[in-house]
Every structure is written in C-alpha cells, then in structure tokens.
Design an enzyme around this catalytic site. Structure first.
Site, PDB file in Angstrom:
ATOM      1  N   GLU A  28       0.423  -1.030   0.143  1.00  0.00           N
ATOM      2  CA  GLU A  28      -0.263   0.078  -0.428  1.00  0.00           C
ATOM      3  C   GLU A  28       0.758   1.350   0.362  1.00  0.00           C
ATOM      4  OE1 GLU A  28      -1.771  -1.052   3.118  1.00  0.00           O
ATOM      5  OE2 GLU A  28      -3.572  -2.385   2.582  1.00  0.00           O
ATOM      6  N   VAL A  64      -7.460  -8.909   3.907  1.00  0.00           N
ATOM      7  CA  VAL A  64      -6.627  -9.980   4.279  1.00  0.00           C
ATOM      8  C   VAL A  64      -5.429  -9.875   3.544  1.00  0.00           C
ATOM      9  CG1 VAL A  64      -6.547 -12.972   3.276  1.00  0.00           C
ATOM     10  CG2 VAL A  64      -8.901 -11.090   4.023  1.00  0.00           C
ATOM     11  N   LYS A  65      -4.819  -9.420   4.409  1.00  0.00           N
ATOM     12  CA  LYS A  65      -3.199  -9.547   4.874  1.00  0.00           C
ATOM     13  C   LYS A  65      -2.407 -11.100   5.119  1.00  0.00           C
ATOM     14  CE  LYS A  65      -3.293  -5.025   4.967  1.00  0.00           C
ATOM     15  NZ  LYS A  65      -2.902  -3.127   5.110  1.00  0.00           N
ATOM     16  N   THR A  66      -3.039 -11.432   5.674  1.00  0.00           N
ATOM     17  CA  THR A  66      -2.527 -12.943   6.513  1.00  0.00           C
ATOM     18  C   THR A  66      -3.462 -13.909   6.739  1.00  0.00           C
ATOM     19  OG1 THR A  66      -3.030 -11.946   8.398  1.00  0.00           O
ATOM     20  CG2 THR A  66      -1.043 -11.294   7.335  1.00  0.00           C
ATOM     21  N   ASP A  82      -6.389 -13.068   9.074  1.00  0.00           N
ATOM     22  CA  ASP A  82      -7.400 -12.967   8.082  1.00  0.00           C
ATOM     23  C   ASP A  82      -8.517 -13.694   7.699  1.00  0.00           C
ATOM     24  OD1 ASP A  82      -6.332 -10.348   9.567  1.00  0.00           O
ATOM     25  OD2 ASP A  82      -5.204  -9.447   7.506  1.00  0.00           O
TER      26      ASP A  82
END
Length: 134
Positions: A2, A28-30, A33
């Site tokens: 980002e 959703v980054k991991t 998540d």
C-alpha cells in the site's frame, strides 16, 4: 504494497486516490484474516460482497494462528471440514499443530495449545472463554 502504491501514484499525471470504507471490503493480509473471513463471522451479500456479520457490530474476531500456518496450504490442512464458527468469538489463539473437527464453535476468548509436536484434533463442540490443552 500500500505504501509503494501510494508513492507511485504521484508518477501519473491527474491520478487521484479514493477512500473506500471498511464496510465495502474485508482486508486479508495474513492467514489470520483469511481464517476469520472463511468463518461465519462474515456473510456473502446478494450482490456478492463479503461483509462482517451484523451481530459482530463492526468488530471482526481477533485470530492469531501459530507460525506454522503462515501460508494458505498449511491453513487449509487445519480446516479440512471447514473453519470453526467464530460468530461469537472475541479472540482465538492457536499454538501448535491442530486440525478442527466439524461443528467446532468458538465463543469469547479461546486459546488452543498443542505442545506435543504432532498434530492433534480439536473435537466437535463449543469452546467458550477457556484454554484448551490438547
């Protein structure tokens, strides 16, 4: 990513940024998540948007999976019968290698620990505000 995109936007003449509210997407980054997103804490709307269930009142469950589940293939092996119910979960912590049986319900704050070195199953049932040693 980002930050990189934010810096790169200045390279395009006339480019602007828009703000998208959290109600329009579920970040959703991991795998933490993703695990929550796959549960019943989220719903699929008629127009195919994934949104946090109304009963969650805007607060997603806090999921902390063991480092063994950093990648999606490992996370998938943990939930062969689908993810546990997290609709009433405040926080779920998983330590060690586990699989979830079908019909597991997590409520409140639950920690699941497996220090045995081999995979253990979280049996079907409801777990509420407790630490489960496998």
């Amino acid at each position: 990513l980002e930050t990189a995109m934010g810096a790169a936007i200045e390279c395009f003449e006339g480019a602007t940024a828009i703000v998208i509210p959290r109600s329009r997407f579920a970040p959703v980054k991991t795998t933490n998540d993703l695990f929550a997103l796959r549960s019943d804490a989220y719903t699929l709307t008629k127009d195919f948007r994934i949104t946090l269930a109304e009963s969650r009142k805007g607060v997603p469950p806090d999921v902390k999976l063991d480092g063994k589940y950093k990648f999606t293939d490992a996370m998938e092996k943990m939930i062969p019968n689908g993810p546990p119910s997290l609709i009433d979960c405040k926080k779920l912590v998983v330590e060690g290698e586990v699989t979830f049986a079908k019909d597991v319900v997590i409520k409140g704050t639950v920690t699941i620990k497996n220090g045995s070195g081999s995979c253990k199953e979280v049996a079907s049932g409801t777990y509420e505000d407790k630490t489960v040693e496998l």
